[in-house]
Write an enzyme that holds these catalytic residues in place. Structure first.
Site, PDB file in Angstrom:
ATOM      1  N   CYS A 160      20.217-148.135 100.797  1.00 24.31           N
ATOM      2  CA  CYS A 160      19.522-148.535 102.015  1.00 24.31           C
ATOM      3  C   CYS A 160      18.385-147.637 102.510  1.00 24.31           C
ATOM      4  CB  CYS A 160      20.500-148.592 103.011  1.00 24.31           C
ATOM      5  SG  CYS A 160      21.001-147.079 103.832  1.00 24.31           S
ATOM      6  N   ASP A 280      31.243-104.935  67.773  1.00 15.17           N
ATOM      7  CA  ASP A 280      32.105-104.061  67.266  1.00 15.17           C
ATOM      8  C   ASP A 280      31.240-102.508  67.304  1.00 15.17           C
ATOM      9  OD1 ASP A 280      34.232-105.317  66.638  1.00 15.17           O
ATOM     10  OD2 ASP A 280      33.521-106.153  64.584  1.00 15.17           O
ATOM     11  N   LYS A 342      45.061-109.571  61.642  1.00 13.74           N
ATOM     12  CA  LYS A 342      44.741-109.343  62.892  1.00 13.74           C
ATOM     13  C   LYS A 342      45.902-109.430  63.961  1.00 13.74           C
ATOM     14  CE  LYS A 342      39.754-110.047  62.030  1.00 13.74           C
ATOM     15  NZ  LYS A 342      38.604-110.719  62.251  1.00 13.74           N
TER      16      LYS A 342
END
Ligand code: CTP
Length: 402
Positions: A160, A280, A342
């Protein structure tokens, strides 16, 4: 590709507002992700978007008549709300909201919501003055008290021409709310720490050592754990992903800072997931001035960073009670053997291994293909999935180990 919405049954209820047309796209988005969509429309909604459009997009007949008797076995206003996983009302007009707040069952939409056993999500959309009227505010509060989830509208320009709150919420927000509503709260009461992103190891004020990690996998894990009810801490390396809602984010830059942030919180946690790509090594010396090209020789002396996960694994050996440890391994060859090595070397409970040689998965993309290996040797090879879904699969594996 399967998604968190695959095979979910969504009942979309459309009431008569100008934003009704946007639900046509929502229907397509839901179906694209494998959800099944049934549509019901109020009579007023049919003046904004046709049932034919919604039938074509949903692939099913649209319901609008509370007295429909084309199947004597099923009473639409009871069966529709019972045969879905979630009811999504969008747009919910001021009138529909008022009727729901007073428990009326004077049309199919309101009757279905009253009879529904599934979760109900309500997306109001209307002119902002109507939205801010005390009557609408009070009605919405009642809906929240009834246990429905109200997804507030957005601010902006209205059809509107007015400005303010009242615009139908954007699809991505609704999608997240749908997933949350359909997700079991199986991590309630658990404290989960996730690390994400790369680390930056500065050489001088300009240069650094880092990796291609974007942090997407870690952020997806934090979001998924939060969604499943956990209290989540995210230790994040540098990146540009927005903070997940409701998650405590601890920003860090270097591996040294990540080490401190994780180790100082570790004992309070139930689960630690190390999705970060930690550097690392760091340059052995930091030069506070920008290094000139003719001032240094070409060699770059490095110093080793602490292996955060290995330290956590060492601590776990001596402790009777310590968080469940989950690591990641990004490998370019022998990925299963490397991951298993790991897992053992760092004393982990679970490891997620990704083969980074594939270019459709892994670093800085939205998808990932991982293999999970747990401390009992169980191997689960996951197909190519969104990182969002991989995150949930990892959390499922964690829950199986608990
Ligand atoms: N990790 C860590 N601290 C480090 C290095 C790695 O906590 N300094 C964690 C990572 O967050 C990941 C897991 O250890 O969860 C494995 O990381 P990855 O880089 O694959 O293995 P590395 O142990 O560094 O071995 P390599 O680089 O030789 O493959």
């Amino acid at each position: 590709m399967s998604s968190l919405l695959t095979d979910k049954r969504i009942l979309l209820g459309i009431s008569g507002g100008i934003a009704a047309y946007k639900t046509a796209d929502w229907t397509r988005n839901l179906r694209r992700e494998g959800a099944e969509v049934r549509v019901m429309m109020s009579r007023a909604a049919e003046r904004f978007i046709t049932p034919l459009t919604m039938a074509a997009l949903s692939g099913h007949k649209v319901h609008s008549d509370i007295f429909a008797a084309d199947d004597a076995e099923r009473i639409p206003h009871i069966s529709l709300g019972r045969e879905c996983d979630l009811v999504l009302l969008a747009p919910a007009t001021a009138n529909t909201i008022a009727r729901l707040a007073h428990g009326l069952a004077d049309g199919l939409l309101t009757a279905v919501v009253l009879a529904a056993k599934a979760k109900v999500l309500i997306c109001p959309a209307m002119n902002s003055t109507m939205y801010q009227h005390p009557a609408t505010r009070a009605n919405l509060e009642r809906l929240v008290q009834f246990g429905y989830t109200v997804i507030p509208p957005e601010c902006g320009e209205m059809a509107c021409g007015d400005q303010g709150p009242g615009r139908l919420v954007e699809w991505e927000t609704v999608r997240q709310e749908i997933i949350t509503a359909l997700t079991p709260q199986d991590l309630q009461g658990k404290k989960v720490l996730v690390t994400a992103g790369p680390t930056w190891e500065a050489l001088d004020p300009v240069r650094l050592l880092t990796s291609r990690a974007s942090g997407k996998m870690g952020y997806a894990l934090a979001t998924a754990a939060k969604r499943r009810g956990a209290e989540v801490t995210l230790v994040s390396g540098p990146g540009n992903i927005a903070n997940p809602t409701g998650v405590e984010v601890i920003p860090v830059i270097s591996a040294g800072q990540m080490h401190e942030a994780v180790l100082s919180r570790a004992e309070r946690m139930d689960v630690i997931i190390k999705a970060a790509a930690v550097s690392d090594y760091r340059p052995a010396h930091y030069d506070p001035h920008k290094i000139k090209k003719d001032a240094s020789d070409a060699a770059l002396p490095l110093a080793a960073n602490p292996d955060i996960l290995r330290e956590l694994g060492e601590r776990k050996k001596g402790a009777r009670c310590f968080p469940l440890l989950v690591g990641f391994a990004a490998e370019s060859y022998n990925h299963l053997e490397e991951g298993q090595r790991k897992l053992r070397a760092k004393n982990l409970d679970l490891i997620a291994i990704n083969d980074i040689s594939a270019d459709d998965a892994g670093f800085a993309v939205d998808n990932n293909r991982v293999t999970l290996v747990d401390r009992n040797g169980a191997v689960e090879e996951l197909p190519l999935l969104s990182k969002e879904e991989v995150a949930h699969r990892i959390l499922n594996a964690i829950l199986r180990l608990n």
